[in-house]
Design a protein around this motif. Structure first.
Motif, short mmCIF file in Angstrom:
data_model
loop_
_atom_site.label_atom_id
_atom_site.label_comp_id
_atom_site.label_asym_id
_atom_site.label_seq_id
_atom_site.Cartn_x
_atom_site.Cartn_y
_atom_site.Cartn_z
N PRO A 1 29.76 49.80 -3.45
CA PRO A 1 30.21 48.72 -2.54
C PRO A 1 29.05 47.82 -2.11
CG PRO A 1 31.23 50.81 -1.95
CD PRO A 1 30.20 51.13 -3.00
N GLN A 2 27.87 48.43 -1.90
CA GLN A 2 26.70 47.65 -1.45
C GLN A 2 26.27 46.62 -2.49
OE1 GLN A 2 23.07 50.03 -1.35
NE2 GLN A 2 22.49 49.12 0.62
N VAL A 3 26.31 46.98 -3.76
CA VAL A 3 25.84 46.03 -4.78
C VAL A 3 26.97 45.16 -5.34
CG1 VAL A 3 23.80 47.37 -5.43
CG2 VAL A 3 25.95 47.75 -6.68
N THR A 4 28.23 45.45 -4.96
CA THR A 4 29.36 44.66 -5.47
C THR A 4 29.75 43.51 -4.53
OG1 THR A 4 30.28 46.58 -6.61
CG2 THR A 4 31.80 44.79 -6.15
N ALA A 5 29.76 43.79 -3.22
CA ALA A 5 30.25 42.78 -2.26
C ALA A 5 29.55 41.42 -2.43
CB ALA A 5 30.09 43.30 -0.83
N PRO A 6 28.22 41.39 -2.60
CA PRO A 6 27.58 40.07 -2.69
C PRO A 6 28.03 39.23 -3.89
CG PRO A 6 25.97 41.73 -2.08
CD PRO A 6 27.22 42.47 -2.47
N VAL A 7 28.24 39.84 -5.06
CA VAL A 7 28.65 39.01 -6.22
C VAL A 7 30.10 38.55 -6.05
CG1 VAL A 7 29.39 40.86 -7.83
CG2 VAL A 7 28.46 38.75 -8.74
N ALA A 8 30.92 39.35 -5.37
CA ALA A 8 32.31 38.95 -5.11
C ALA A 8 32.34 37.74 -4.18
CB ALA A 8 33.07 40.11 -4.49
N GLN A 9 31.52 37.81 -3.16
CA GLN A 9 31.42 36.71 -2.19
C GLN A 9 30.88 35.46 -2.87
OE1 GLN A 9 29.50 38.31 1.31
NE2 GLN A 9 28.96 36.22 1.97
N TRP A 10 29.86 35.65 -3.70
CA TRP A 10 29.26 34.53 -4.43
C TRP A 10 30.33 33.87 -5.32
CZ3 TRP A 10 28.99 33.39 -9.59
CH2 TRP A 10 28.17 32.30 -9.95
N ALA A 11 31.14 34.67 -6.01
CA ALA A 11 32.17 34.13 -6.92
C ALA A 11 33.15 33.27 -6.13
CB ALA A 11 32.89 35.28 -7.62
N THR B 1 27.82 43.88 -11.46
CA THR B 1 26.70 44.43 -10.69
C THR B 1 25.52 44.53 -11.67
OG1 THR B 1 27.28 46.71 -11.25
CG2 THR B 1 28.23 45.82 -9.23
N GLY B 2 24.33 44.62 -11.13
CA GLY B 2 23.13 44.62 -11.98
C GLY B 2 22.99 45.83 -12.88
N ASP B 3 23.89 46.80 -12.74
CA ASP B 3 23.87 47.93 -13.67
C ASP B 3 23.98 47.42 -15.10
OD1 ASP B 3 24.55 50.44 -11.72
OD2 ASP B 3 25.64 48.65 -11.10
N LEU B 4 24.72 46.29 -15.26
CA LEU B 4 24.95 45.76 -16.61
C LEU B 4 23.65 45.28 -17.26
CD1 LEU B 4 26.86 44.77 -18.88
CD2 LEU B 4 27.06 42.61 -17.64
N THR B 5 22.87 44.52 -16.50
CA THR B 5 21.72 43.85 -17.12
C THR B 5 20.41 44.56 -16.79
OG1 THR B 5 21.61 42.38 -15.20
CG2 THR B 5 22.89 41.61 -17.09
N ASP B 6 20.46 45.87 -16.79
CA ASP B 6 19.28 46.65 -16.40
C ASP B 6 18.17 46.48 -17.45
OD1 ASP B 6 17.91 49.18 -17.15
OD2 ASP B 6 19.91 49.94 -17.59
N GLU B 7 16.95 46.48 -16.96
CA GLU B 7 15.80 46.12 -17.81
C GLU B 7 15.59 47.08 -18.98
OE1 GLU B 7 15.90 45.94 -14.56
OE2 GLU B 7 15.28 43.91 -14.04
N ASP B 8 16.16 48.26 -18.90
CA ASP B 8 16.00 49.21 -19.98
C ASP B 8 16.74 48.75 -21.24
OD1 ASP B 8 14.63 51.82 -20.27
OD2 ASP B 8 16.59 52.47 -21.01
N VAL B 9 17.84 47.99 -21.05
CA VAL B 9 18.62 47.54 -22.22
C VAL B 9 18.68 46.02 -22.37
CG1 VAL B 9 20.14 49.56 -22.44
CG2 VAL B 9 20.75 47.74 -20.83
N LEU B 10 18.14 45.30 -21.39
CA LEU B 10 18.29 43.84 -21.38
C LEU B 10 17.77 43.19 -22.67
CD1 LEU B 10 19.35 41.54 -19.68
CD2 LEU B 10 17.20 41.51 -18.42
#
Ligand code: PHB
Length: 412
Positions: free
Chosen positions: A169-179, A275-284
């Motif tokens: 919830p902590q890392v999701t709310a901001p992108v929802a609000q931004w959208a 959420t930034g889990d998608l674009t994590d630097e290990d796989v970016l």
């Protein structure tokens, strides 16, 4: 101390009464000396007792990168800060729970507590592992430091749990609000069908609709080895302004982006947010061009502009010749929390004292300023809005906005 010991020294007597008195006093002094020596030896033993930290993480299977990043971060902390905390040698005992295998995680935790007599449990890449081990932490009064698992409810499952990573919830709310504030009117949600995915779906829906947006559909995907093709087709057919995605970071995200491009969702005008889990630097780097322009909210980017992060990234790259991601930072911060708590308790790793020591703890992490919420034992931190951009010859999560001191919105 030396003067005190000198005062206890034996002095010869001059007459018989004084000889008697002196011998009583002498015996007293000797016993006191023995007592003191035993006390010092006792303290010596306490400090000589290693602090055993049992780390349970996936080291093999599809989520093996979690264990690698978390351990790299934890070991880097030891390399920079020495291998002893409050006079106790820190020993990391690592166990591989292979990802989503809660029975195995539980068995490993039990062995670590009973056979290895660990003082602290740490790691936990995946939510099912954390849920499975929580009752053991309570039973044994063993602190459990969560270094990734991000389903909101985890910290409510035992008073001995503290989390240094993030909650969905902590890392999701901001992108929802931004959208909602940036011209996206309709969203189709795609989430992994387990704890963190459910949290992400719920929070996204709540925050996006509160901002005036509409959810026009959604799907939950299998948590292990999903084939995204049919889900992507459904999302495309729904023709939303954007797809919101949460899948556990790693290979699944790479596969999703490949399919997103192959099915030409972006060409149809569908934006990808996550959420930034998608674009994590290990796989970016391995995502390549389809990742460019993806908007995410998250607590860590390896290009976060701060002296602490620059030093961290440089040290990490020197040590491991690769990019650190959010899991490595949680491993690093988790060790910081353990060291600092132990300093506060003078080396006592008693579960109750340790948990008191972590409450309200604040420090400057490579991700920015963080604090352990004294009530929830979750982390309060800055959440950044980021866009994937090519900087030089690599892709990066470039921050463009932030919300400071952000808590899990469900725990306000
Ligand atoms: C989790 O299982 O809690 C989890 C795994 C991977 C993530 C986030 C959360 O990227």
């Amino acid at each position: 101390m030396l003067a005190f010991l000198q005062a206890l020294r034996f002095r010869p007597a001059s007459s018989s009464t004084t000889r008697h008195r002196t011998s009583v006093a002498c015996r007293f002094r000797r016993s006191a000396l023995v007592f003191l020596m035993m006390l010092f030896m006792g303290i010596g033993t306490l400090n000589a007792t290693p602090l055993k930290v049992g780390i349970i993480v996936p080291m093999s299977g599809p989520f093996a990168a979690y264990g690698k990043q978390i351990l790299n971060g934890a070991k880097l902390y030891l390399k920079q800060n020495g291998t002893s905390a409050a006079g106790r040698e820190v020993e990391l005992i690592v166990r591989d729970d292979t990802g989503i295998a809660p029975d195995l995680s539980k068995r490993l935790a039990r062995e670590l507590i009973i056979r290895e007599k660990v003082d602290i449990l740490a790691g936990f890449g995946m939510t099912p592992a954390a849920f499975a081990v929580a009752p053991l932490a309570t039973q044994a009064k063993t602190p459990m430091v969560i270094m990734n698992a991000a389903t909101s409810a985890i910290t409510t499952k035992s008073p001995y749990i503290v989390r240094v990573s993030q909650t969905l919830p902590q890392v999701t709310a901001p992108v929802a609000q931004w959208a909602a504030e940036n011209g996206i009117e309709t969203v189709y949600t795609v989430v992994a069908d387990y704890g963190p995915g459910h949290d992400a779906e719920k929070q996204f829906t709540e925050s996006f609709t509160a901002g005036g947006g509409t959810i026009i559909g959604g799907v939950r995907t299998p948590v292990s080895s999903p084939d995204f093709s049919s889900y992507l087709q459904r999302a495309k057919d729904a023709a939303p302004d954007a797809v919101f995605l949460f899948v556990p970071s790693g290979e699944q995200g790479v596969a999703f982006l490949k399919g997103f491009k192959a099915r030409a969702l972006a060409k149809q005008g569908i934006q990808l947010i996550a959420t930034g889990d998608l674009t994590d630097e290990d796989v970016l780097d391995s995502m390549g061009e389809p990742a460019e322009g993806v908007i995410t909210s998250f607590h860590y980017s390896d290009v976060h502009d701060s002296p602490e992060n620059k030093a961290y990234v440089q040290a990490y790259q020197e040590a491991y010749q690769e990019r650190p991601n959010f899991m490595s930072v949680a491993g690093y911060d988790g060790m910081h929390l353990i060291y600092t708590a132990l300093e506060k308790t003078d080396g006592d790793s008693d579960g109750d004292r340790f948990m008191e020591a972590i409450k309200g703890m604040r420090w400057i992490s490579p991700r920015g300023e963080v604090e352990i919420d004294a009530d929830t034992r979750d982390i309060i931190q800055t959440i950044y809005m980021r866009e994937v951009k090519r900087v030089g010859d690599a892709l990066h999560n470039v921050e463009f906005d932030q919300i400071d001191r952000f808590r899990d919105p469900g725990k306000e």
